[in-house]
Write a protein that holds these residues in place. Structure first.
Motif, PDB file in Angstrom:
ATOM      1  N   THR A 154       3.020  -3.067 -13.055  1.00 26.36           N
ATOM      2  CA  THR A 154       2.184  -2.317 -12.129  1.00 26.36           C
ATOM      3  C   THR A 154       1.338  -1.294 -12.861  1.00 26.36           C
ATOM      4  O   THR A 154       1.834  -0.560 -13.724  1.00 26.36           O
ATOM      5  N   TYR A 197      -2.916   0.586 -12.108  1.00 29.08           N
ATOM      6  CA  TYR A 197      -3.726   1.251 -11.092  1.00 29.08           C
ATOM      7  C   TYR A 197      -5.129   0.664 -11.048  1.00 29.08           C
ATOM      8  O   TYR A 197      -5.600   0.030 -11.989  1.00 29.08           O
ATOM      9  N   SER A 198      -5.777   0.925  -9.924  1.00 31.76           N
ATOM     10  CA  SER A 198      -7.149   0.484  -9.727  1.00 31.76           C
ATOM     11  C   SER A 198      -7.822   1.460  -8.785  1.00 31.76           C
ATOM     12  O   SER A 198      -7.167   2.052  -7.909  1.00 31.76           O
ATOM     13  N   LEU A 231      -7.535   5.707  -5.160  1.00 31.06           N
ATOM     14  CA  LEU A 231      -6.690   5.306  -6.279  1.00 31.06           C
ATOM     15  C   LEU A 231      -5.512   4.535  -5.706  1.00 31.06           C
ATOM     16  O   LEU A 231      -4.771   5.048  -4.855  1.00 31.06           O
ATOM     17  N   GLU A 256      -2.217   1.552  -6.436  1.00 30.00           N
ATOM     18  CA  GLU A 256      -1.406   0.767  -7.355  1.00 30.00           C
ATOM     19  C   GLU A 256      -1.928  -0.668  -7.378  1.00 30.00           C
ATOM     20  O   GLU A 256      -2.552  -1.135  -6.417  1.00 30.00           O
ATOM     21  N   VAL A 286      -2.315   5.630  -3.830  1.00 31.03           N
ATOM     22  CA  VAL A 286      -1.744   6.783  -4.517  1.00 31.03           C
ATOM     23  C   VAL A 286      -2.454   8.064  -4.090  1.00 31.03           C
ATOM     24  O   VAL A 286      -1.824   9.096  -3.857  1.00 31.03           O
ATOM     25  N   PRO A 306      -0.681   8.748 -13.715  1.00 32.87           N
ATOM     26  CA  PRO A 306      -1.856   9.491 -13.244  1.00 32.87           C
ATOM     27  C   PRO A 306      -1.497  10.947 -12.958  1.00 32.87           C
ATOM     28  O   PRO A 306      -0.504  11.224 -12.278  1.00 32.87           O
TER      29      PRO A 306
END
Length: 662
Positions: A267, A269-270, A282, A284, A296, A315
């Motif tokens: 996992t 982030y994007s 933001l 996961e 997130v 983050p």
């Protein structure tokens, strides 16, 4: 061949390692300038030099241990990286990068090395990028190159936190997919690259986790498909886990902005727009399935623009823009320190610019809409806050104007938000007006943050309006989509309607309105006086697009495939009765009846100088007079203080003649 050409840059680098007090960058606290406020309440004209060239301090970076900080600065025509001791604020050394080539960026590589990128030119035409590193303690300077390296040589995939090595991706010819290579940063001689990941057919972008394991590959396949390949570790097998189409808005391709992958997890982030959402958040992202996960962080009013990670790829902060560019610290301990700093400093806004890995030291910026800013060094354990320098030491804050948010309805009822800056000491009635559209245009917006050119024009007596016309970012996808296919049309209406609003309010003199813009804003300025000469007296363009079809062809060669296609779709829209030539100034130049200042940098790779040349040539053939300025040493932005001052002086002279403030 390229390597031999690049040795000219290598040979130009000069060191100066004698410690020195930072007297050339330190300044008195704001408000202590010698500037005067006239008896009538209007400030004296601020020197153009005070507004020229972006302050280097905004790009300052701490070393990971916080003991030093560095920034890149222009001095006497040369670019330097200057390094300072964080405790004493004394200059530790500086590195002269010369003035013949383009500096791109720098980063710390561990605590004792600096990594930086330079641009070179091959055969006077082809530009290429290369990385260098400088070991501060050992006084070693080396290029990170290969004699088979293609044009892009500064694409960093992973940088070892200790500064011992880095991973970069490059191809060995211009049409070859990139492999991933490792460079050793501990050698006394230029290191040879070692390939750690073989190129894969159609993989154009690689992603590594925080331990330097290359685990994601993304690239184009046939029929407009984009595929993501993933492996769960260095010993894992590459598998295709996701596929999307560039022409399918529902495929989730907007979420393929991958970051924060961790070595012990699938996992990361994007940043993207969640299903059914309006604003970027933001999120996961499960790379083993190619699917987004939980949100997130999301703002109800603004799009998340970027994220900051710690060395473990957790983050710790997100950045987003509303009326101002803001950074929200997700880590509560850092957020508490930021809140304490707010009580220590008197400026309108306080931001943490950078933070040491162990949080022992911070770079802090005090700033505001009418305050260029100041840089401080903060040591939490000692509760010590040291003022290092003002961003614009020549400017008295009393001379600057506070921008204000405005809202008005466009002619079709669309609400438009923007900013109005009024000159200090003048009644807000019947003022000469400058309409300043932003660049981009899509996904970009103006904020109320300090802006040199806006303040320069306000200081000369002009009201300045910056409309965030439809298509601008930060207002949700629906508002941005309103701009699709509306370049030169409804996007232009929004600018005209800003004028109508300010005239109706009595603020602007309808007989004294000009357009000033850069890039897309430069196009909007010139197109505005062609399209609506009854509204505008004149226009000034820096690096503006003058022919959209030619610009789209240029962009196709420079943008990543999906972005090039989407950019064309946004510009063209889905109307069958629309021809870009109908809104291209170079095609419609015979209709021009108002004065135009056309300025451009000859080394511009974003909007090529050929756009300027085409407009000038067609104007000459049509017997249309233009005022022109071509700057040999600049590109899409100004590469020297002298060039920016030259443009500003030319702009003010042009406005004084065709739209005087008095």
């Amino acid at each position: 061949m390229i390597f031999r050409t690049f040795t000219g840059i290598f040979g130009a680098l000069v060191l100066s390692c004698q410690p020195a007090i930072a007297q050339d960058t330190q300044a008195a606290k704001p408000g202590n300038s010698n500037a005067e406020i006239a008896d009538n309440g209007m400030p004296d004209a601020i020197p153009l030099s005070a507004f020229s060239y972006s302050s280097a301090l905004g790009g300052a970076q701490l070393s990971p241990d916080g003991n030093r900080f560095a920034y890149a600065v222009l001095r006497g025509g040369d670019t330097y990286i200057e390094v300072y001791d964080s405790a004493t604020l004394q200059r530790y050394f500086r590195l002269n990068l010369g003035n013949d080539q383009d500096f791109r960026f720098f980063r710390w590589a561990g605590n004792d090395k600096l990594l930086f990128s330079m641009i070179g030119t091959y055969r006077g035409q082809y530009r290429y990028s290369r990385l260098f590193y400088f070991d501060i303690e050992r006084q070693v300077l080396n290029p990170l190159v290969s004699d088979r390296m293609a044009f892009v040589g500064d694409n960093i995939i992973h940088l070892d936190p200790a500064g011992n090595y880095l991973l970069t991706s490059f191809g060995t010819s211009w049409d070859e997919p990139p492999s991933v290579w490792r460079f050793d940063l501990t050698t006394d001689t230029p290191p040879e690259p070692v390939r750690v990941e073989q190129r894969q057919r159609r993989v154009s972008s690689w992603v590594a986790d925080e331990a330097g394991n290359v685990r994601i590959g993304v690239g184009f396949h046939r029929r407009g498909r984009v595929q993501m390949h993933y492996r769960d570790g260095l010993d894992g097998e590459w598998e295709r886990v996701a596929q999307a189409r560039v022409d399918d808005e529902e495929s989730g391709l907007d979420l393929w902005d991958f970051m924060g992958l961790r070595s012990d997890s699938d996992t990361g982030y994007s940043i993207g727009i969640p299903a059914g959402g309006e604003r970027a958040a933001l999120m996961e992202f499960d790379f083993s399935t190619g699917q987004p996960g939980d949100i997130v962080f999301a703002s109800p009013d603004e799009d998340v623009a970027s994220v900051i990670f710690d060395e473990q790829n957790n983050p710790i902060a997100v950045s987003y823009q509303g009326d101002e560019a803001r950074r929200e610290w997700l880590d509560p301990a850092i957020r508490d320190m930021r809140d304490q700093l707010l009580t220590r400093l008197t400026g309108p806004r306080v931001s943490i610019l950078d933070i040491a890995a162990d949080r022992s030291r911070m770079l802090v910026v005090e700033h505001g809409p009418a305050y260029p800013g100041a840089l401080y060094v903060y040591t939490p354990a000692e509760d010590r806050l040291q003022h290092f320098a003002e961003f614009r030491p020549q400017i008295d804050r009393r001379s600057l104007a506070e921008p204000q948010a405005i809202r008005y309805d466009a002619r079709d009822g669309t609400p438009i938000h923007g900013y109005l800056t009024l000159p200090v000491g003048r009644e807000a009635r019947g003022l000469p007006l400058i309409v300043m559209p932003h660049g981009g245009p899509y996904g970009v917006r103006d904020t109320d943050n300090y802006d040199d050119r806006v303040q320069m024009l306000a200081n000369r007596g002009y009201a300045v309006v910056q409309p965030n016309f439809r298509g601008s970012g930060g207002y949700g996808t629906s508002f941005m989509d309103l701009g699709w296919g509306q370049i030169g049309r409804r996007m232009q209406d929004d600018l005209d309607d800003a004028v109508a609003h300010l005239v109706a309010e009595g603020i602007a003199d309808p007989q004294r309105v000009c357009l000033v813009g850069s890039s897309y804003g430069g196009f909007a300025a010139v197109w505005g006086v062609i399209r609506n000469p009854e509204i505008y007296r004149c226009a000034a363009s820096w690096a503006g697009v003058m022919h959209f079809e030619r610009q789209l062809n240029h962009d196709r060669d420079y943008l990543f495939g999906q972005n090039a296609r989407r950019w064309r779709e946004r510009v063209d829209g889905d109307q069958t009765d629309f021809d870009l030539d109908d809104v291209s100034p170079a095609v419609q130049v015979e209709r021009l009846t108002r004065p135009v200042l056309l300025a451009h940098g000859q080394r511009d790779n974003t909007v090529p100088f050929s756009q300027y040349q085409l407009m000038v040539g067609r104007a000459e053939r049509a017997d249309v007079l233009l005022e022109t300025l071509a700057l040999e040493g600049s590109g899409h932005n100004f590469f020297s203080r002298a060039d920016e001052e030259t443009y500003h002086r030319t702009l003010l002279d042009f406005l004084a003649e065709h739209n005087p403030a008095d």
